[in-house]
Design a protein around this motif. Structure first.
Motif, short mmCIF file in Angstrom:
data_model
loop_
_atom_site.label_atom_id
_atom_site.label_comp_id
_atom_site.label_asym_id
_atom_site.label_seq_id
_atom_site.Cartn_x
_atom_site.Cartn_y
_atom_site.Cartn_z
N ASP A 1 43.31 -31.29 -1.49
CA ASP A 1 43.65 -29.93 -1.06
C ASP A 1 45.15 -29.80 -0.76
O ASP A 1 45.56 -29.37 0.32
N TYR A 2 45.96 -30.15 -1.73
CA TYR A 2 47.41 -30.12 -1.53
C TYR A 2 47.94 -28.69 -1.42
O TYR A 2 49.07 -28.48 -0.95
N LEU A 3 47.15 -27.69 -1.81
CA LEU A 3 47.60 -26.30 -1.73
C LEU A 3 47.15 -25.60 -0.45
O LEU A 3 47.40 -24.41 -0.28
N ASN A 4 46.50 -26.34 0.44
CA ASN A 4 46.01 -25.73 1.68
C ASN A 4 45.10 -24.55 1.34
O ASN A 4 45.25 -23.44 1.86
N SER A 5 44.14 -24.79 0.47
CA SER A 5 43.33 -23.70 -0.07
C SER A 5 41.93 -23.63 0.50
O SER A 5 41.17 -22.72 0.16
N VAL A 6 41.55 -24.59 1.36
CA VAL A 6 40.21 -24.60 1.95
C VAL A 6 40.34 -24.74 3.46
O VAL A 6 41.11 -25.57 3.95
N LEU A 7 39.59 -23.94 4.18
CA LEU A 7 39.57 -24.02 5.64
C LEU A 7 38.70 -25.21 6.04
O LEU A 7 37.48 -25.10 6.16
N GLY A 8 39.33 -26.36 6.19
CA GLY A 8 38.59 -27.56 6.53
C GLY A 8 39.55 -28.69 6.85
O GLY A 8 40.77 -28.52 6.83
N GLU A 9 38.99 -29.86 7.16
CA GLU A 9 39.79 -31.04 7.45
C GLU A 9 39.38 -32.18 6.54
O GLU A 9 38.24 -32.23 6.06
N VAL A 10 40.30 -33.12 6.31
CA VAL A 10 40.01 -34.26 5.44
C VAL A 10 40.47 -35.55 6.10
O VAL A 10 41.51 -35.59 6.76
N ASP A 11 39.68 -36.60 5.90
CA ASP A 11 40.03 -37.94 6.36
C ASP A 11 39.97 -38.85 5.14
O ASP A 11 38.94 -38.91 4.44
N TYR A 12 41.07 -39.54 4.85
CA TYR A 12 41.12 -40.45 3.71
C TYR A 12 40.49 -41.78 4.11
O TYR A 12 40.92 -42.40 5.10
N VAL A 13 39.48 -42.20 3.37
CA VAL A 13 38.75 -43.42 3.71
C VAL A 13 38.69 -44.34 2.49
O VAL A 13 39.05 -43.95 1.37
N ASP A 14 38.21 -45.56 2.72
CA ASP A 14 38.03 -46.51 1.61
C ASP A 14 36.78 -46.13 0.82
O ASP A 14 35.85 -45.52 1.33
N TRP A 15 36.78 -46.58 -0.43
CA TRP A 15 35.69 -46.23 -1.34
C TRP A 15 34.32 -46.63 -0.78
O TRP A 15 33.36 -45.86 -0.82
N GLU A 16 34.25 -47.82 -0.23
CA GLU A 16 32.96 -48.31 0.25
C GLU A 16 32.50 -47.62 1.54
O GLU A 16 31.35 -47.77 1.95
N TYR B 1 39.12 -42.52 -3.30
CA TYR B 1 39.31 -42.59 -4.75
C TYR B 1 39.63 -44.04 -5.14
O TYR B 1 40.05 -44.86 -4.31
N GLU B 2 39.40 -44.34 -6.41
CA GLU B 2 39.80 -45.63 -6.95
C GLU B 2 40.30 -45.42 -8.37
O GLU B 2 39.86 -44.50 -9.07
N THR B 3 41.24 -46.25 -8.77
CA THR B 3 41.85 -46.11 -10.09
C THR B 3 41.61 -47.38 -10.91
O THR B 3 41.45 -48.48 -10.37
N GLU B 4 41.63 -47.19 -12.22
CA GLU B 4 41.41 -48.32 -13.14
C GLU B 4 42.21 -48.06 -14.41
O GLU B 4 42.14 -46.98 -15.00
N LYS B 5 42.97 -49.09 -14.81
CA LYS B 5 43.76 -48.97 -16.04
C LYS B 5 42.87 -49.25 -17.24
O LYS B 5 42.14 -50.24 -17.28
N THR B 6 42.93 -48.37 -18.23
CA THR B 6 42.08 -48.51 -19.41
C THR B 6 42.79 -49.33 -20.48
O THR B 6 43.99 -49.62 -20.38
N GLU B 7 42.06 -49.68 -21.53
CA GLU B 7 42.62 -50.51 -22.60
C GLU B 7 43.75 -49.82 -23.33
O GLU B 7 44.65 -50.48 -23.86
N ASP B 8 43.73 -48.49 -23.37
CA ASP B 8 44.80 -47.77 -24.08
C ASP B 8 45.99 -47.45 -23.18
O ASP B 8 46.85 -46.65 -23.53
#
Length: 766
Positions: free
Chosen positions: A748-763, A679-686
């Motif tokens: 998947d903070y609720l542990n709702s999907v039978l799977g695994e996740v790896d957090y990676v960089d956007w690119e 994921y990536e975040t960006e602050k908007t003008e508002d």
């Protein structure tokens, strides 16, 4: 001893001797003659012939005999029922269903077979020999090319000389001199793997492919079922088939149990033939039981065959049975089915094989009468309608109000605890008085409270069960088992209630079977997860309900997830992939030991969990939509057999969409997602924050879909929740702007999907 007692004794003794002498006479039936011919098959030297470029087709399997010799076997009951081919040939085979092609690939890494062979042994009750005979030239050969050895080696997998056993379908066809489409063949492929192809007209799935193994020092045989499916051939589908030869109306069981656990009984079986012209029936019972005699129509001794240490009881009739006629068999038997130790534990060695059974899924009425020591308690399925005590002996009778699938009992010295609450069945818990030491004080009340609370919880969330009483009894084994209105619980759960939550879940699981498996039965082995997976998740829901928070519930789910994902994965190698839920008992094989419990119970529970998570309002933790779905499923199939397709329809209705994608992925397939998340975040003008998310699958699955909860957290504990829909191998999306700067985003903070996740960089996700 006075003369009257002496006369009674002599009469009883004479009857006993008569029964034993007569039982020996039963063994001299035509059955033994045919059995010996089958077990000792040899090549018929007068009929051998050469054959070239001929294809024998049996539904999805084809044998191409390029060149070689056909060795018919000597006639059995005056007909040729077997032959051996030795030479060069190819077995071609492709199952018609994707799920079976996938399973074939797990064994052989290919979705169809073109396997070379140098021999094939064929057993048949069809026209195989006539078809072969038209295409070979007779030759008088003295050299049999080890054909007799081929016969002997193949027969090891479908017969047992020591136990006097032979494959039952062919045996019945030969004995009754019938022609049907039964065909069984065995060969070794080019990789020396033993393969067996079968057409069984009396199976619910007629076509089967097996792989054979020899195990252990004694080289025990084992057949693993690779494929099983319905015939595609019109010839087979148009054949008159009877998946059940008889319908059993009632069992009348009369059992005597002595202080030392000696067991003797009679079983009167009242039945109606569903196929005409039958002269032989096969029943199953515990292999250590011995038959004294069998009466037909309560008056005539009939021939039977049950060798020592054999689970098959074959009964022969003088005349052919007629459809729509009611018949009665009465079997007198005894044997080592109970054992008693010094602590007064009675070990029932088989919960369902203590009487002659016709199949394992037949529904019947039961009348059960027991004679047993007055110092003991005996608990049975059914309603107790009579009990008396004479001296040191008790007599009791139970009857069932309606037909049931399984009947069992338990006996021992118990302390009894009763629970009478409005709105639920009367509950009695039987806790062994002397069976073990070291139990936590008051454990029986903990067990009783769990049973009472589980019944209430399932009643409120699934619906009522039609039971006046529920009996819970302790057994000296590590497992539990449920029967109509009777529950066996392991002695372990009567020792203490473990802090992990296992015992709450275990007790809840067995109680839940009164809903899933008993009130709602499953149709075939494909649908057994609707019983075991549903009971397992119901037990977890009960644990969650009884706990102060979700920690134990989530911990067990995480353990299940880890076991499912990492099954047979080692540092340097991976074993055979697990099969899908829909394969039921077939998930367990030589290379996949333990998968039945892992896939049907635990993955089945995870399937329900994922459905529940998608239907829950997580802002209020309201899961009423899921519970309403389960209520409708229960009410729809209460008193019936359910199948996976039926449950699928109800899921579609409550999700208001076609859920094929879900069932295809989680029930009919084995795919488990391994996500990369960025994921990536960006602050908007508002002053708000825009968030873009991107996911990809490490293991490609273009049909993949999932609904995954995302939690966005700030440093000062502000948070937002979103559900994102993933489709295909890659998903990129933008979330609605939020008012705070994200510090962490949890996939998947609720542990709702039978799977695994790896957090990676956007690119990292292209």
């Amino acid at each position: 001893m006075n003369s009257k007692l002496l006369n009674i004794f002599l009469i009883i003794f004479t009857i006993a001797v008569h029964v034993n002498i007569f039982s020996q006479k039963q063994l001299g039936s035509n059955y033994e003659k045919v059995l010996n011919e089958l077990l000792n098959m040899k090549v018929d030297s007068a009929r051998t012939g050469s054959i070239e470029k001929y294809t024998l087709t049996r539904d999805a399997g084809k044998y191409f005999f390029e060149s070689g010799i056909v060795y018919p076997c000597k006639p059995i009951n005056e007909k040729i029922r077997a032959a051996v081919f030795v030479g060069k040939g190819i077995f071609s085979y492709m199952p018609p269903l994707k799920i079976e092609q996938d399973q074939l690939s797990r064994f052989y890494e290919k979705r169809n077979l073109n396997s070379e062979f140098e021999y094939v042994f064929m057993l048949f009750a069809d026209s195989t020999f006539e078809e072969l005979e038209k295409h070979f030239s007779y030759e008088n050969l003295n050299n049999y090319d080890n054909a007799d050895d081929v016969i002997k080696e193949t027969l090891r997998f479908i017969s047992d000389k020591d136990k006097k056993y032979f494959e039952t379908v062919l045996m019945k066809a030969v004995l009754e001199d019938r022609r049907n489409i039964f065909f069984f063949s065995g060969f070794e492929n080019e990789d020396s793997r033993r393969m067996f192809y079968e057409v069984d007209p009396f199976s619910s799935e007629e076509i089967k492919l097996h792989e054979g193994h020899l195990e252990g020092f004694n080289r025990r045989t084992r057949l693993d079922n690779v494929n099983s499916f319905n015939a595609v051939s019109d010839k087979i589908n148009n054949e008159e088939k009877y998946n059940d030869f008889i319908d059993i109306e009632k069992y009348k069981l009369d059992v005597t149990i002595e202080e030392n656990a000696d067991f003797s009984a009679s079983a009167e079986i009242i039945f109606i033939p569903e196929a005409g012209n039958q002269k032989y029936l096969n029943f199953l019972m515990y292999h250590k039981l011995e038959i004294d005699s069998v009466l037909f129509q309560n008056q005539k001794h009939t021939k039977f065959f049950k060798p020592e240490d054999n689970a098959n009881l074959r009964i022969e009739f003088e005349e052919e049975l007629k459809t729509d006629s009611v018949y009665s068999l009465k079997v007198f038997y005894k044997g080592d089915v109970l054992e008693r130790n010094l602590n007064a534990w009675f070990y029932l060695k088989t919960s369902g094989g203590w009487f002659p059974r016709y199949g394992t899924r037949k529904y019947s009425n039961y009348e059960l009468t027991f004679k047993y020591p007055s110092s003991m308690d005996l608990l049975s399925v059914g309603e107790k309608i009579y009990e008396s005590e004479i001296g040191r002996v008790k007599f009791a009778r139970w009857t069932t109000k309606e037909k049931i699938r399984n009947a069992s009992f338990n006996i021992g010295a118990f302390k009894t605890f009763e629970y009478n609450e409005v709105g639920i069945p009367k509950i009695k818990v039987y806790h062994s008085k002397y069976g073990h030491r070291g139990s936590v004080r008051g454990i029986e009340n903990e067990v009783g409270s769990d049973v009472v609370n589980a019944v209430k919880y399932f009643r409120d969330n699934f619906g009522e069960i039609e039971s006046d009483s529920l009996t819970v009894t302790e057994i000296p084994f590590y497992h539990g088992e449920a029967f109509p209105d009777l529950i066996h619980l392991s002695f372990v759960t009567f020792t203490n209630t473990r802090y992990t939550g296992f015992d709450h879940k275990f007790r809840g699981h067995e109680v839940a079977h009164q809903w899933w498996g008993i009130n709602v039965d499953f149709e075939t082995y494909h649908d057994q997860w609707l019983s075991e997976g549903f009971a397992e998740y119901s037990g977890l829901m009960f644990l969650q309900h009884e706990s102060e928070n979700d920690e134990k519930f989530n911990t067990i789910l995480e353990e299940y997830k880890d076991e499912i994902i990492n099954n047979r994965k080692q540092i340097f190698w991976e074993g055979q992939e697990s099969g899908p839920i829909y394969l039921g008992i077939r998930t367990s094989g030589k290379e996949t030991e333990g998968d039945y419990n892992l896939i049907i119970y635990r993955k089945g529970a995870w399937v329900l969990h994922m459905l529940r998570m998608m239907l829950t309002d997580h802002s209020t933790k309201d899961d009423s939509k899921f519970k309403n779905m389960m209520k409708e499923y229960y009410q729809t199939y209460k008193g019936k057999k359910a199948n996976t397709a039926g449950f699928h329809k109800i899921v579609n209705k409550h999700f208001n969409e076609n859920m094929d994608w879900f069932f295809n992925q989680w029930v009919y397939d084995t795919f488990i997602p391994f996500y990369n998340f960025a994921y990536e975040t960006e602050k908007t003008e508002d002053g708000k924050y825009k968030i873009k998310c991107k996911t990809s699958l490490e293991n490609s699955y273009p049909e993949h879909k999932a609904i995954v909860p995302i939690l966005i957290k700030s440093e000062d504990e502000k948070f937002e929740r979103y559900f994102i829909k993933l489709e295909g191998d890659k998903t990129e999306l933008e979330l609605p702007p939020i008012s705070f700067e994200p510090d962490e985003i949890i996939f998947d903070y609720l542990n709702s999907v039978l799977g695994e996740v790896d957090y990676v960089d956007w690119e990292d996700i292209e």
